[in-house]
Structure formats: structure tokens, C-alpha cells
Design a protein around this motif. Sequence first.
Motif, PDB file in Angstrom:
ATOM      1  N   PRO A  94       0.831  -1.206   0.000  1.00 32.15           N
ATOM      2  CA  PRO A  94       0.000   0.000   0.000  1.00 32.15           C
ATOM      3  C   PRO A  94       0.866   1.258   0.000  1.00 32.15           C
ATOM      4  O   PRO A  94       2.014   1.255   0.459  1.00 32.15           O
ATOM      5  N   LEU A  95       0.322   2.335  -0.549  1.00 34.04           N
ATOM      6  CA  LEU A  95       1.030   3.596  -0.552  1.00 34.04           C
ATOM      7  C   LEU A  95       1.329   4.044   0.873  1.00 34.04           C
ATOM      8  O   LEU A  95       0.580   3.741   1.799  1.00 34.04           O
ATOM      9  N   PRO A  96       2.442   4.772   1.068  1.00 36.97           N
ATOM     10  CA  PRO A  96       2.657   5.394   2.377  1.00 36.97           C
ATOM     11  C   PRO A  96       1.634   6.505   2.568  1.00 36.97           C
ATOM     12  O   PRO A  96       0.634   6.565   1.870  1.00 36.97           O
ATOM     13  N   GLY A  97       1.876   7.388   3.491  1.00 38.57           N
ATOM     14  CA  GLY A  97       0.906   8.445   3.742  1.00 38.57           C
ATOM     15  C   GLY A  97       0.744   9.379   2.562  1.00 38.57           C
ATOM     16  O   GLY A  97       1.545   9.379   1.625  1.00 38.57           O
ATOM     17  N   PRO A  98      -0.311  10.206   2.578  1.00 38.30           N
ATOM     18  CA  PRO A  98      -0.523  11.166   1.493  1.00 38.30           C
ATOM     19  C   PRO A  98       0.691  12.072   1.327  1.00 38.30           C
ATOM     20  O   PRO A  98       1.207  12.605   2.313  1.00 38.30           O
ATOM     21  N   PRO A  99       1.156  12.282   0.098  1.00 35.65           N
ATOM     22  CA  PRO A  99       2.335  13.134  -0.115  1.00 35.65           C
ATOM     23  C   PRO A  99       2.100  14.553   0.383  1.00 35.65           C
ATOM     24  O   PRO A  99       1.014  15.119   0.209  1.00 35.65           O
ATOM     25  N   ARG A 100       3.123  15.140   1.001  1.00 33.20           N
ATOM     26  CA  ARG A 100       3.039  16.502   1.520  1.00 33.20           C
ATOM     27  C   ARG A 100       3.984  17.446   0.791  1.00 33.20           C
ATOM     28  O   ARG A 100       3.878  18.664   0.935  1.00 33.20           O
ATOM     29  N   GLU A 101       4.910  16.887   0.027  1.00 29.55           N
ATOM     30  CA  GLU A 101       5.862  17.727  -0.702  1.00 29.55           C
ATOM     31  C   GLU A 101       5.177  18.339  -1.920  1.00 29.55           C
ATOM     32  O   GLU A 101       4.599  17.640  -2.738  1.00 29.55           O
ATOM     33  N   VAL A 102       5.238  19.676  -2.033  1.00 30.75           N
ATOM     34  CA  VAL A 102       4.627  20.385  -3.156  1.00 30.75           C
ATOM     35  C   VAL A 102       5.715  20.733  -4.170  1.00 30.75           C
ATOM     36  O   VAL A 102       6.766  21.264  -3.809  1.00 30.75           O
ATOM     37  N   ARG A 103       5.451  20.423  -5.433  1.00 28.92           N
ATOM     38  CA  ARG A 103       6.424  20.715  -6.479  1.00 28.92           C
ATOM     39  C   ARG A 103       6.714  22.210  -6.548  1.00 28.92           C
ATOM     40  O   ARG A 103       5.827  23.044  -6.366  1.00 28.92           O
ATOM     41  N   GLN A 104       7.969  22.544  -6.858  1.00 32.32           N
ATOM     42  CA  GLN A 104       8.364  23.948  -6.951  1.00 32.32           C
ATOM     43  C   GLN A 104       7.570  24.671  -8.017  1.00 32.32           C
ATOM     44  O   GLN A 104       7.198  25.845  -7.853  1.00 32.32           O
ATOM     45  N   SER A 105       7.254  24.009  -9.114  1.00 30.70           N
ATOM     46  CA  SER A 105       6.492  24.661 -10.182  1.00 30.70           C
ATOM     47  C   SER A 105       5.098  25.054  -9.690  1.00 30.70           C
ATOM     48  O   SER A 105       4.548  26.088 -10.108  1.00 30.70           O
ATOM     49  N   ILE A 106       4.518  24.251  -8.791  1.00 35.03           N
ATOM     50  CA  ILE A 106       3.211  24.584  -8.232  1.00 35.03           C
ATOM     51  C   ILE A 106       3.329  25.764  -7.269  1.00 35.03           C
ATOM     52  O   ILE A 106       2.479  26.666  -7.257  1.00 35.03           O
ATOM     53  N   LEU A 107       4.392  25.779  -6.464  1.00 37.43           N
ATOM     54  CA  LEU A 107       4.616  26.917  -5.573  1.00 37.43           C
ATOM     55  C   LEU A 107       4.777  28.202  -6.379  1.00 37.43           C
ATOM     56  O   LEU A 107       4.239  29.260  -6.013  1.00 37.43           O
ATOM     57  N   ASP A 108       5.510  28.118  -7.493  1.00 37.51           N
ATOM     58  CA  ASP A 108       5.685  29.289  -8.350  1.00 37.51           C
ATOM     59  C   ASP A 108       4.340  29.734  -8.924  1.00 37.51           C
ATOM     60  O   ASP A 108       4.067  30.942  -9.033  1.00 37.51           O
ATOM     61  N   LEU A 109       3.505  28.757  -9.298  1.00 36.74           N
ATOM     62  CA  LEU A 109       2.187  29.090  -9.855  1.00 36.74           C
ATOM     63  C   LEU A 109       1.358  29.895  -8.859  1.00 36.74           C
ATOM     64  O   LEU A 109       0.710  30.883  -9.236  1.00 36.74           O
ATOM     65  N   LEU A 110       1.360  29.498  -7.595  1.00 36.47           N
ATOM     66  CA  LEU A 110       0.562  30.200  -6.593  1.00 36.47           C
ATOM     67  C   LEU A 110       0.907  31.685  -6.552  1.00 36.47           C
ATOM     68  O   LEU A 110       0.022  32.541  -6.434  1.00 36.47           O
ATOM     69  N   HIS A 111       2.191  31.979  -6.648  1.00 37.35           N
ATOM     70  CA  HIS A 111       2.634  33.368  -6.502  1.00 37.35           C
ATOM     71  C   HIS A 111       2.550  34.144  -7.814  1.00 37.35           C
ATOM     72  O   HIS A 111       2.816  35.346  -7.838  1.00 37.35           O
ATOM     73  N   ARG A 112       2.172  33.456  -8.890  1.00 41.20           N
ATOM     74  CA  ARG A 112       1.924  34.138 -10.162  1.00 41.20           C
ATOM     75  C   ARG A 112       0.441  34.436 -10.347  1.00 41.20           C
ATOM     76  O   ARG A 112       0.009  34.804 -11.431  1.00 41.20           O
ATOM     77  N   LEU A 113      -0.325  34.274  -9.295  1.00 45.01           N
ATOM     78  CA  LEU A 113      -1.760  34.542  -9.330  1.00 45.01           C
ATOM     79  C   LEU A 113      -2.083  35.654  -8.332  1.00 45.01           C
ATOM     80  O   LEU A 113      -2.791  35.441  -7.342  1.00 45.01           O
ATOM     81  N   PRO A 114      -1.585  36.864  -8.566  1.00 42.87           N
ATOM     82  CA  PRO A 114      -1.751  37.930  -7.556  1.00 42.87           C
ATOM     83  C   PRO A 114      -3.188  38.360  -7.343  1.00 42.87           C
ATOM     84  O   PRO A 114      -3.528  38.909  -6.295  1.00 42.87           O
ATOM     85  N   GLN A 115      -4.073  38.135  -8.312  1.00 46.62           N
ATOM     86  CA  GLN A 115      -5.469  38.544  -8.162  1.00 46.62           C
ATOM     87  C   GLN A 115      -6.375  37.399  -7.729  1.00 46.62           C
ATOM     88  O   GLN A 115      -7.598  37.550  -7.689  1.00 46.62           O
ATOM     89  N   ALA A 116      -5.779  36.248  -7.434  1.00 46.49           N
ATOM     90  CA  ALA A 116      -6.556  35.090  -6.983  1.00 46.49           C
ATOM     91  C   ALA A 116      -5.965  34.570  -5.683  1.00 46.49           C
ATOM     92  O   ALA A 116      -4.748  34.592  -5.478  1.00 46.49           O
TER      93      ALA A 116
END
Length: 283
Positions: A94-116
Amino acid sequence: MDRRELADFLRSRRERITPADVGLPAGPRRRTPGLRREEVAQLAFISTEYYTRLEQARAPRPSREVLAGLARALRLTDAERDHLHHLAGAPPGPLPGPPREVRQSILDLLHRLPQAAATVMSATFEVLAWNDLAAALMEDFSALPRRDRNFVRRVFLGPHRDGQRLYGVSDADAFARNSAQRLRATAARYPGDPEVTELVDELLAASEEFARLWASHDVCAEPTLCKTFQHPLVGPVTVNCDVLAITDRDQQVVIYTADPGSPSEEALRLLSVIGTQRMDVAR
């Protein structure tokens, strides 16, 4: 067990990870691309000698515990984890626990959405990442301990600020119902994971509502397309709610946007200036 293929695979995964990726200093005179063998061994909680023998195709078959440590240390995807197990002659369990590591590209995406306002949630509803506007709309998550950044725990157990459930969102009751359904599906994907089990047990013991919803065995949650936050400074903020699935990590990017030209869009613009400061609290 294919010792040579296993050795080559481990070496290739080790060489693609930088020390910064795992919070280690680069240090002077680093000649090895990626991590050193001793660094991988330390992260996987095994001896450097044993890991070296694995990369030299001279080690005995690693245990499942060792494989789990290597998968974690080398930040393997689920597909890579399965491949590692097959190379070692130990089909994945079985899979280990739910992954908690967020990809850097996703982190960058969050900060490229200044109006959201945007967050990344794990399969257990833990807020793993967020941008500044999300913190201003909901809460400064950086000021909270990890356990308090879990939305399913918060909606059922509180705290309920100003008597309002989950930041006063208009769909709080529907979210509670849907989160219980999705958490049941998560528990089935990660059987025996201690954090998932602990979360479910805590909710069952402390919330009659959750226990009732859990007993229904429903696993089909309805999407929420629009919700209204009752913000203490700018008042009601109505937003569209769009969810993007990160399937390889069992995570979701949740994006909140207001209709162009609406009062809620103006409220979000004001929040982007105010940030997380509490102007209603005396200093």
C-alpha cells in the motif's frame, strides 16, 4: 532482484537532487552531482556502507523499511517508488501516507496569481502551500502549527471564529459533508497510515456530526463552484472556486477568484493591500 538495474536507478535518482532540495548546505568542494551517498544514507536512516553496496550492486535484498526510506530520501514519485520495489524483488505494498511535498512549479504558480487566492491541499485537507491573498482572505497559515492547518479538522472541531464555521464560508455544512466523504476515500487509499488513522479517530471521538457522516460510507463528494467568505474587515467576499488535481501527488490546487467588476473583486484587491494585518485590533 536486479542488482545492477537497482544500483543504476538509485545513482540516477541521487544525482538529480541538489542539497538545497532536502535542506542541506552545498558546502565547498562538492564534486558529486546531486547528493553524496552518505547524505542519502542519512536521509534514509541506513548506514553509508550499506547504501554504497546497493549502488555497487553488492548488497543483499533491501527490506521494505529500507525501500520506504530510500523512496522518501530520494523524493520518488509513486511510479518511481513502484519501480524501485520491483527492481528490489519486493512488489510494492500500500502507498505510504498522502504526499506533503509540493512541487516547486506549483509553488511558483501560486505566486503568479496575484489577483486570486490559491492554496494547495493534501488528500487529508491539510493546507500545504498558499499565496499571500489566500492568507489575507482566510488566515495567516504560517502562524499556525501544522495540525491547525487542516480544514477537515477545523470545520468539525473549530475553532469557530466569531461563532462562524470555517471562516464563515457559505457552504460550510456542505464542505463538512463532502470532506467526510473524501476523507473516507483517502483512508481507503492509504490503509494503515498512522496520520490518516489518527485524524479519523480524533474526528470520530470528538464530533457526533462527523461520526454520523462517516457511518454513511458515502465517498462521492459534490464540487463547490461558488462560495462566500465572511471576512472581518472587508465583509462578504463571493468567489468562484476552481480545483486543479495534481494526480501524481494526490493533491489539489484550489483557486478562488471573484467576478470581474464585482464588489468582491474590489474586496480582494483591498485584501491584497491589507494582507494579514488585523486593523480591527488595537496595537
